[in-house]
Motif scaffolding. Structure first.
Motif, PDB file in Angstrom:
ATOM      1  N   GLY A 164      -4.705  -1.355   2.035  1.00  0.00           N
ATOM      2  CA  GLY A 164      -5.862  -2.130   2.774  1.00  0.00           C
ATOM      3  C   GLY A 164      -6.526  -2.917   1.675  1.00  0.00           C
ATOM      4  O   GLY A 164      -6.921  -2.415   0.519  1.00  0.00           O
ATOM      5  N   THR A 191      -1.955  -2.203  -1.983  1.00  0.00           N
ATOM      6  CA  THR A 191      -1.001  -2.666  -1.077  1.00  0.00           C
ATOM      7  C   THR A 191      -1.712  -3.251   0.272  1.00  0.00           C
ATOM      8  O   THR A 191      -2.981  -2.870   0.337  1.00  0.00           O
ATOM      9  N   HIS A 192      -0.989  -3.893   1.111  1.00  0.00           N
ATOM     10  CA  HIS A 192      -1.724  -4.534   2.315  1.00  0.00           C
ATOM     11  C   HIS A 192      -0.540  -5.039   3.115  1.00  0.00           C
ATOM     12  O   HIS A 192       0.709  -4.768   3.060  1.00  0.00           O
ATOM     13  N   SER A 193      -1.134  -5.545   4.281  1.00  0.00           N
ATOM     14  CA  SER A 193      -0.075  -5.932   5.328  1.00  0.00           C
ATOM     15  C   SER A 193       1.097  -6.664   5.052  1.00  0.00           C
ATOM     16  O   SER A 193       2.227  -6.965   5.560  1.00  0.00           O
ATOM     17  N   ARG A 194       0.967  -7.388   3.897  1.00  0.00           N
ATOM     18  CA  ARG A 194       2.081  -8.349   3.374  1.00  0.00           C
ATOM     19  C   ARG A 194       3.108  -7.726   2.460  1.00  0.00           C
ATOM     20  O   ARG A 194       4.018  -8.387   1.887  1.00  0.00           O
ATOM     21  N   THR A 195       2.555  -6.530   1.700  1.00  0.00           N
ATOM     22  CA  THR A 195       3.482  -5.659   0.963  1.00  0.00           C
ATOM     23  C   THR A 195       4.741  -5.363   1.721  1.00  0.00           C
ATOM     24  O   THR A 195       4.677  -4.545   2.705  1.00  0.00           O
ATOM     25  N   LYS A 196       5.992  -5.451   1.129  1.00  0.00           N
ATOM     26  CA  LYS A 196       7.124  -5.141   1.259  1.00  0.00           C
ATOM     27  C   LYS A 196       7.278  -3.573   1.088  1.00  0.00           C
ATOM     28  O   LYS A 196       7.254  -3.214  -0.191  1.00  0.00           O
ATOM     29  N   THR A 210      -6.073   5.238   1.893  1.00  0.00           N
ATOM     30  CA  THR A 210      -5.655   4.385   2.958  1.00  0.00           C
ATOM     31  C   THR A 210      -6.850   3.949   3.760  1.00  0.00           C
ATOM     32  O   THR A 210      -7.570   4.924   4.468  1.00  0.00           O
ATOM     33  N   LEU A 212      -6.591   1.413   6.572  1.00  0.00           N
ATOM     34  CA  LEU A 212      -5.860   0.391   7.390  1.00  0.00           C
ATOM     35  C   LEU A 212      -6.384   0.128   8.948  1.00  0.00           C
ATOM     36  O   LEU A 212      -6.245  -0.705   9.434  1.00  0.00           O
ATOM     37  N   VAL A 214      -4.946   2.093  11.369  1.00  0.00           N
ATOM     38  CA  VAL A 214      -3.443   2.290  12.244  1.00  0.00           C
ATOM     39  C   VAL A 214      -3.205   3.846  12.173  1.00  0.00           C
ATOM     40  O   VAL A 214      -3.037   4.692  11.122  1.00  0.00           O
ATOM     41  N   TYR A 217      -0.572   6.071  10.350  1.00  0.00           N
ATOM     42  CA  TYR A 217       0.475   5.293   9.687  1.00  0.00           C
ATOM     43  C   TYR A 217       1.288   6.084   8.672  1.00  0.00           C
ATOM     44  O   TYR A 217       2.526   6.020   8.485  1.00  0.00           O
ATOM     45  N   ASP A 251      -5.933   7.296   9.521  1.00  0.00           N
ATOM     46  CA  ASP A 251      -4.544   6.549   8.894  1.00  0.00           C
ATOM     47  C   ASP A 251      -3.300   7.580   8.868  1.00  0.00           C
ATOM     48  O   ASP A 251      -2.293   7.122   8.602  1.00  0.00           O
TER      49      ASP A 251
END
Length: 293
Positions: A164, A191-196, A210, A212, A214, A217, A251
């Motif tokens: 996040g 890391t974030h929502s676009r991290t693979k 964390t 997030l 969610v 998660y 999370d």
């Protein structure tokens, strides 16, 4: 596994501040005064602000609740912020978020005097934090750092993964965990929502923070044995079997991740109570900085 008990730690901090406030009173000094601005009647915001006001009363602070109508204009709210900035009786104040959609939150936060910004959101204070200068730290990250320190969690040379990148938690945590000194000196991956393939990072992390929002998660197969887990997430999940009709969930899949963790925060009772305690600590700092000026 050891619980990082935010509820108990927050009470300890409040007790320590209360002792300082009593000494201030005995010395004839003015006690810290915190104001909270609440726009509208959002249920969660009412709960948070109420808790902050009660905590002020508990430790001997003066507190003021500024309740404003949901339909207040941005211009009117900015005028109110100006009044609070100029009120010499106030040491610090917060504007409870979220604000109604017709108001630009960033514009409001920018209008707060940095010397009274006890939430630590103003760019001036954020910049000072990044430069490791004395300032108001954002309350939630500040609370996490305090938990790590009080439970003597080792951070130097550790790999910390932050999930996040919000300006309120994720980004400041990445800065604080990498700064010199303890707790800090950590190697940080943000890391974030676009991290693979986030699990590639979390599986190698010594510390995971964390934020997030969610539920559940972070699963047990995403972490290694002995990991330290800080769960900032807090979400209401519908549950018809519960008297309230919902449960508060973080999370982290606590039941399973806790079996592998060396330290872990519960939800509720972990990071949440620490946020309010550190807001009070920031207000005490604001009072001291004002006296020193």
């Amino acid at each position: 596994m050891q619980l990082l008990d935010g509820k108990k730690t927050a009470e300890d901090i409040k007790s320590e501040i209360a002792i300082q406030v009593q000494k201030m009173k005995a010395d004839g000094q003015k006690v810290p005064h915190l104001a909270a601005v609440l726009v509208g009647s959002n249920g969660a915001s009412l709960t948070y602000v109420g808790s902050k006001v009660r905590s002020c009363q508990q430790i001997g602070f003066e507190s003021t609740l500024v309740s404003l109508a949901e339909d207040i204009s941005e211009v009117e709210l900015l005028a109110k912020i100006k009044d609070l900035n100029e009120d010499d009786e106030l040491d610090g104040f917060i504007v409870q978020l979220p604000l109604p959609k017709h108001i630009d939150e960033q514009k409001i936060l920018m209008a707060i005097d940095p010397d009274k910004d006890v939430d630590g959101f103003h760019p001036t204070n954020f910049g000072k934090m990044a430069l490791e200068m004395e300032t108001f730290l954002p309350a939630t990250p500040y609370g996490i750092m305090e938990l790590l320190e009080r439970y003597k969690v080792e951070t130097a040379g550790k790999h910390t993964v932050v999930i996040g990148r919000s300006h309120i938690v994720g980004r400041p945590m990445s800065i604080l965990m990498s700064r010199k000194g303890y707790p800090g000196d950590s190697t940080v991956t943000l890391t974030h929502s676009r991290t693979k393939n986030i699990e590639e990072y979390t599986k190698n992390a010594d510390i995971i923070i964390t934020a997030l929002g969610v539920p559940n998660y972070l699963k047990a197969d995403m972490v290694k044995e002995g990991v330290v887990v800080i769960d900032v997430g807090i979400t209401r999940v519908e549950d018809s079997s519960h008297p309230k009709g919902y449960v508060i969930t973080g999370d982290v899949d606590f039941e399973n991740v806790s079996k592998k963790a060396s330290f872990i925060t519960p939800v509720p009772g972990g990071v949440g109570p620490m946020t309010i305690a550190m807001l009070l600590k920031n207000t005490l700092l604001a009072r001291e900085m004002k006296r020193n000026k």
